[in-house]
Scaffold this active site. Structure first.
Site, short mmCIF file in Angstrom:
data_model
loop_
_atom_site.label_atom_id
_atom_site.label_comp_id
_atom_site.label_asym_id
_atom_site.label_seq_id
_atom_site.Cartn_x
_atom_site.Cartn_y
_atom_site.Cartn_z
N GLY A 90 0.83 -1.19 0.00
CA GLY A 90 0.00 0.00 0.00
C GLY A 90 0.86 1.25 0.00
N CYS A 91 0.27 2.36 -0.41
CA CYS A 91 1.07 3.59 -0.53
C CYS A 91 1.52 4.10 0.84
CB CYS A 91 0.29 4.65 -1.29
SG CYS A 91 -1.41 4.89 -0.75
N TYR A 92 0.58 4.23 1.78
CA TYR A 92 0.99 4.69 3.12
C TYR A 92 2.04 3.75 3.72
CZ TYR A 92 -2.89 8.09 3.38
OH TYR A 92 -3.74 9.16 3.19
#
Lengths: 349, 349, 349, 349
Positions: free
Chosen positions: B148-150
Site C-alpha cells: 500500500g502507498c501509506y
C-alpha cells in the site's frame, strides 16, 4: 416575515440558498425537501451549516409547500413544472433555479432538455428572472424562471448596447468565450467531475452545443427586440480548476455608430443605480475572486480597435449566477430591500 | 523482451503502469483487460496515451493472460486472488497492486476487506513487494503483493532504526500523521471525491480505522522481527487538495541507545546504495512535488529533543507508492536493471 | 457607533478586518493607514471591496488614530508596540494582530522576533485575546495581543482537559501536527510563496522551530496553571495547497483519570455556551471548508486506544485565527453582542 | 555526444531543460550559469533534480561557454543578444528561449521589450524555431529564436489553413482567446504571482497589449506569405489557476473556399508525419493535462456554422511551449532523432 420552502436542497444551489436565507431578516425557511434524504439534518450534509440551523430534509408534500409564501426549486430540470400550477393556485410564489421557466420557445425546451413541458400556459405567464432587466415584471410575477449562470453574464454584459436607441453592435458577430468553475456542474457523483480529473487542467466542453445557447439567443432577442439575428452567436464554455467563479469574454463587432459612441459612459450610466452590477474603470480586468460568495457581477470594457468591443463579465456562478439572483428576485417580488440578505462582501483571498 | 498483461487498466494505477511500461525497453504490454470497457481504445479513456499506444481493452481471458510472462492486477481488492493460481501454474508471474497478497494474517484480511481469501496457500508463498527490503525474496517470487502507498512511506521511513542491532526506538510510541493527494482514493464516481468537495479543503479521514493500519503493523513486525508491540501504532491519514503526493510525518520516542546514535549517519548508510530512496541532509523538508511522477521516496530526519525522532517520508503515491514500485519489482523478478523504465525525473513545477 | 482605525491594511488580515467591519452595525472604520500606499483607495488594491467602501489609505498620523475608539494593528511584528502607549494614554484601545503583545516572556520575544520590546510595562497590562478563555480580562483590557492562528487551534483544542479539576493528560506527551493554508504566510512578494511553488505540493516547514512554539508553551502554562512541563511539546506545521484553512491534529497521552473520563461530555459541556466553538459528535472529522470565511472553530475527539486522545481542531486561519477573533475581542471590550459582524456562515463549496 | 551550456538556469524553463537534457543520450550539460547563484548546487534549488545531477551554478564565463557545442539561454529578454555573436564565432550554436531572436521587426522589438537590439545583423541570420514549420532552416541555423508559448499554439493551430493553396480564412477575423497556467509567468518573487492571489481565481490579463501579439502577427505573415492583414488579430490571454498548461481557443471566419474544404482532412494530412502534433478526431476537446510534461500539442477543430472555424490548441507551456521545443530544435540542428529526450508521456492524472 415570509415563510419559505426549498425543494431539492442537496445540491450546491440548495446550500447557497440556505447560507443566504438563514441570514435574511424577512424570510424564514420552513420546509426543505429531498427525494432521497428525508429525515436527515441538512447540517449533517453541509457542515458549514452546523450551528446555524436544525432544519431536516422532508419528503415533498405539496400541502405543506402550499403554506409557504414562496417555494424555491433547486431541483433538476423538469421538477418545478410538475408542481408550479398547484402552488400558484394556492397563492404560493415559485422561483425555479432550473430551466423549466427559462425558455418561452417550447420546441427549444424539448430539444435541449428532452422532455415535454408540463404547464405551457403557466410558462407563458412566468417571468424570466434577470433582476436588473425585468424588475417591473418580476414584481408582479407568480412564477420566476431564474436565469442560467452563463446567460446572466452575457445579458448583463451586452444589455447596454442592445438596448441603446441606435444599433451599436453587429449581432451576428457575437462570440462568447466563457469560463466556469467546477461547481457550475453541480453536486453529482460522476467520474468527469472528480478532483483528479479536474485539478491542474483546462479544457473546453460542450463544444458541440450547450443548453445555455438557446437561452442566450432568446434572451438577446428579448433584450434587443430583434429576432432572427442571434442564432449564429458563438458560445464556447470552458472548465476552470476552481470551485466558484465565472468569466465570459465577449467579442463583438461595432457598427459605425457603435464605434463613435462612448461605450464606457453608456455602460456606467445604464448601471448607475444597480447595486449588484459594477462597471469597472476602463482598462480593468474583473477577477472572479472579487465576487466570491457575493451577489455581484463586474464588467470591464476594452476596445482593441475602433470597431471591436470586448466585454469581460465576471460573477460567482452560484450567487449572482444562481441562488443570489433567486433571492434578489424574491426580494423584488415581496417588496423587500433588494439587497436584504445579499449585502455580503466577496471573500478574498 | 517479456510480454506483460494488465488486468483492470481503467484506474489511476492502470494508466500509470502504461505510462511507465510503454517506455520500458525490456517489456511489452500485450494485453489490457477491463470488465466494462472491452473494445475501447485505452487512449480514448486516457488522452495522455494518444499517439503512444493502440492498445484496446479486452475481456479477461485467462488463456490469453497465461501467455504473458507477468500479469499486473490493477483491480479492486479480491480480483487477483481469483486468478493467481491459474497464472502461476502456467509460469506466469503475478504482481497484485491491490491488497490480496499484502497481509499474511487471514483474519485481518477478512476483517478489513470483508471477504475470505481465495488462495491461502498461494498467499503463503507470495512475497510482499517492498523492493528495497525484500529484494532477495522478490527475485524468486511468483506472486507479489505490492505494498500500500501509506505503508511504503512508513516502512522505508522506519526500517533503518527497526533493523538496527540495538533497540533504538520505543515501538509503542509510533505516531504516523499521514497526508495524501486525492488520487490515492482512485478513479471512482463518488460524491466525496468530486472537485468542489475537495479543492481548498483539508481534513482527516478514516480516523476510526484504515485498511493500511494492519498492513503497517504486520510490516513493522516483519522488519523488526518483533511481534506484539506495534498494535497501538497510531495512524491518521489526511486528505490534501492535490492530485498526487504523499507525506508521512512519523513521531517516535527514542531509547537511550537511540538518543546516543547518529541517526542521520545510520539512515544514509542504510540507503547508500538505493537509487530510489533519498536521505536528505539534516534540516531538510521533503516536498511531494520533488518526486511528482518519479519512482522516488525522500526522507528527512529531525530531532526536536534528544529522545524524540521525527521522520518525514515523501513519495508520489501513484509511483513509488503503487505502479512504479510494481515495475521495480518486475525488474527485480526478471533480472532487468532495477531502474529500467523508472529513471524519469520528477516534474517540477 | 464606535470609530475604528486600522494600521497596516494591505495584508490579508487587513482586508479581512475590512470585510467584517464594513458590515458591523456598531463600528465604523474611519482611518486606514499604510506606509507605502497612502492616497490609494483600498478597493483598488482589494477588488472585493469595490462598491463597499471609499476608504483611502493614509499615512500613519498618531493624532488621527487617537480620535478612534479602537485601533487594530494588522502590521508586521514590532509596529504596534511603538504606538500602543500613546494610544492608550488617549483612551484609545489597541488590538494587535501581530506578536507584540502575545508573549509575556521578554526573553522569548526577543529570541524569536529579533527585537527588544518597546513597552514592557504596557505588555504586562495587556491581555492575551483568546476570547473564549479570557473573556473577563478582555472586557477590562486596553491592549489586546490577538493570538496566533496555530496557538488558537491548540488552546481551544486542549483547554477542556487542561482546565479540568484532575490531571487528565500527560503534558509532556503533546504532539501537534498542524496544517495551514498558504494565506497564513501573509501577502508578501516572496519566491517561496508563488503559485507554482505551492500548488499540487505538500511539505512540512519551520521544522527547526516556529515562532508559535513559545506562544503555545506560554498559553498552555497559563491555561493549566502548570509551568515547566510544556517545553517539549512537539509542534510541526505543514503547508497545504489551499488559500484558507487550518487543522491541528493533536496527540496526547491520557492519565489514568483521563482514560476514565467521558471526554466527549467534558468538551461539550465546556463549550456549551460558546457560539464560535463547535464540539462535533464522536467520530466526526472537521473540514476546514466548513468554516471558510466564518469565525468558528470545530473540534472532534478520537480515542484510538484507552490512553490516547486525538483532538482535531479546525478553523479559518484568517478569521477565528486572526481578524474574526480580533473583532470578537472588540465586541467583548465594547459590550456589543459578541457575534455582531461575525454571524456569517462558512462558504461551502 | 555533444556538450551543452545553459545560461540562467534558475527559472522554470531552466529546470525543464535540465529535466529533459539529463535524460538525453546524445547531449551532456557541462555548464550551468547564474548571475546570482554561482557555487550553489542546482539540486539544492530544484529538489526534483536531487540524485540526478551534481551540477553547480557558475558565473557566466564566455570562454567556458565557447567550448560547448550549443548554449541555451533561459534568461530574461536581452541577455542572449549580448553573447550570441561571440558564441557563433566560436562555432557554438545558440538557442534563446527569450525574445531576442523572435522578432525580425526591430521597431516592434524595441517597442515591446524596451531595449535596442544588440546584434541586428545576427538577428537577420537567426532562425525562428517553430520546429514543425521551419525544420529545414533550423538544420542550418547557428542562432535560434525559440518561439513564445502562446505563439506556438497559434501558429500550429492555424498553419494548415494559412499554407493552403487557396485562401481559406479571412485573416482580419482571427480572435485568439488564450488561457495559460501560472508557470507561464516565470519564477519571480512578485505579489501578483503568489498562491493566495491566483488560486481559485480566473481573470484576463495583458488586455491592453501583450508582447506575444507582435510575434503572432509576424509569424502569421511569414507562414501565410501575406502582410498587412493580421495587425487586427485579437489576442486576449487569461490566467488559469493551474501550474502548467495552455489552451488557445481560436475563432476564424472561413472564406467560401474554406467553407467548402474538408478542414479535418486538411489538418490530418498536414500533420500526418509530425510526432509532436496531434490532430484529434472531430468533436474532441484537448485537455491540457493530456500533455502535462510532454512535448506535444493537440489540436481539435469545430465548425459551429459553415462559415466559422474554431481551433482548440493545447500544450504544456513549459515543454512544447518552451524547453521541449528548444531541445527539439537542438535535435534538428545536430541531426539527432527528433524525439530524442522528448518521448516521455504526459503525466495524468
Amino acid at each position: 416575515m415570509i415563510s419559505v420552502g426549498i425543494v431539492g436542497g442537496t445540491g450546491y444551489t440548495g446550500v447557497e440558498l440556505l447560507r443566504i436565507l438563514l441570514r435574511h431578516t424577512q424570510a424564514q425557511v420552513q420546509v426543505l425537501t429531498s427525494r432521497t434524504e428525508a429525515g436527515k439534518r441538512v447540517a449533517d450534509m453541509f457542515p458549514n451549516l452546523r450551528g446555524h440551523t436544525d432544519l431536516e430534509f422532508s419528503d415533498l408534500d405539496i400541502d405543506v409547500l402550499k403554506q409557504c409564501d414562496v417555494v424555491f426549486f433547486a431541483t433538476p430540470h423538469g421538477v418545478a413544472m410538475q408542481h408550479a400550477q398547484a402552488l400558484t393556485e394556492a397563492n404560493t410564489k415559485v422561483i425555479d433555479l432550473a430551466a423549466d421557466f427559462r425558455l418561452q420557445n417550447l420546441e427549444q425546451f424539448e430539444k435541449w432538455y428532452g422532455m415535454q413541458h408540463a404547464c405551457p400556459e403557466l410558462l407563458k405567464d412566468s417571468v424570466y428572472g434577470l433582476s436588473e432587466l425585468n424588475r417591473d415584471k418580476i414584481k408582479q410575477a407568480n412564477v420566476i424562471g431564474n436565469p442560467g449562470c452563463y446567460p446572466t453574464t452575457v445579458q448583463l454584459g451586452l444589455a447596454p448596447v442592445l438596448k441603446a436607441a441606435q444599433d451599436l453592435i453587429k449581432p451576428e458577430s457575437i462570440i462568447i468565450d466563457a469560463k466556469s468553475g467546477v461547481s457550475g456542474a453541480g453536486r453529482k457523483a460522476s467520474l468527469g467531475m472528480i478532483y483528479s480529473e479536474n485539478a491542474d487542467n483546462f479544457k473546453a466542453y460542450g463544444v458541440a452545443g450547450h443548453r445555455h445557447h438557446p437561452e442566450i439567443v432568446e434572451a438577446l432577442e428579448n433584450i434587443s427586440g430583434k429576432t432572427g439575428v442571434f442564432e449564429h452567436v458563438i458560445f464556447i464554455p470552458h472548465l476552470v480548476p476552481m470551485i466558484r467563479g465565472m468569466l465570459s469574454t465577449i467579442y463583438v463587432d461595432l457598427t459605425e455608430a457603435g464605434a463613435q459612441t462612448d461605450l464606457q459612459a453608456l455602460y456606467e450610466q445604464f448601471y448607475a443605480n444597480e447595486p449588484f452590477v459594477d462597471v469597472m474603470p476602463a482598462g480593468s480586468s474583473p477577477e472572479t475572486r472579487s465576487v466570491r460568495g457575493a451577489n455581484q457581477l463586474r464588467i470591464a470594457l476594452h476596445k482593441p480597435h475602433p470597431n471591436k468591443l470586448i466585454v469581460l463579465s465576471a460573477q460567482d456562478n452560484l450567487v449572482k449566477g444562481a441562488a443570489g439572483q433567486a433571492v434578489q428576485n424574491m426580494n423584488i417580488m415581496f417588496g423587500f430591500a433588494e439587497d436584504e440578505g445579499l449585502a455580503g462582501i466577496g471573500l478574498l483571498p
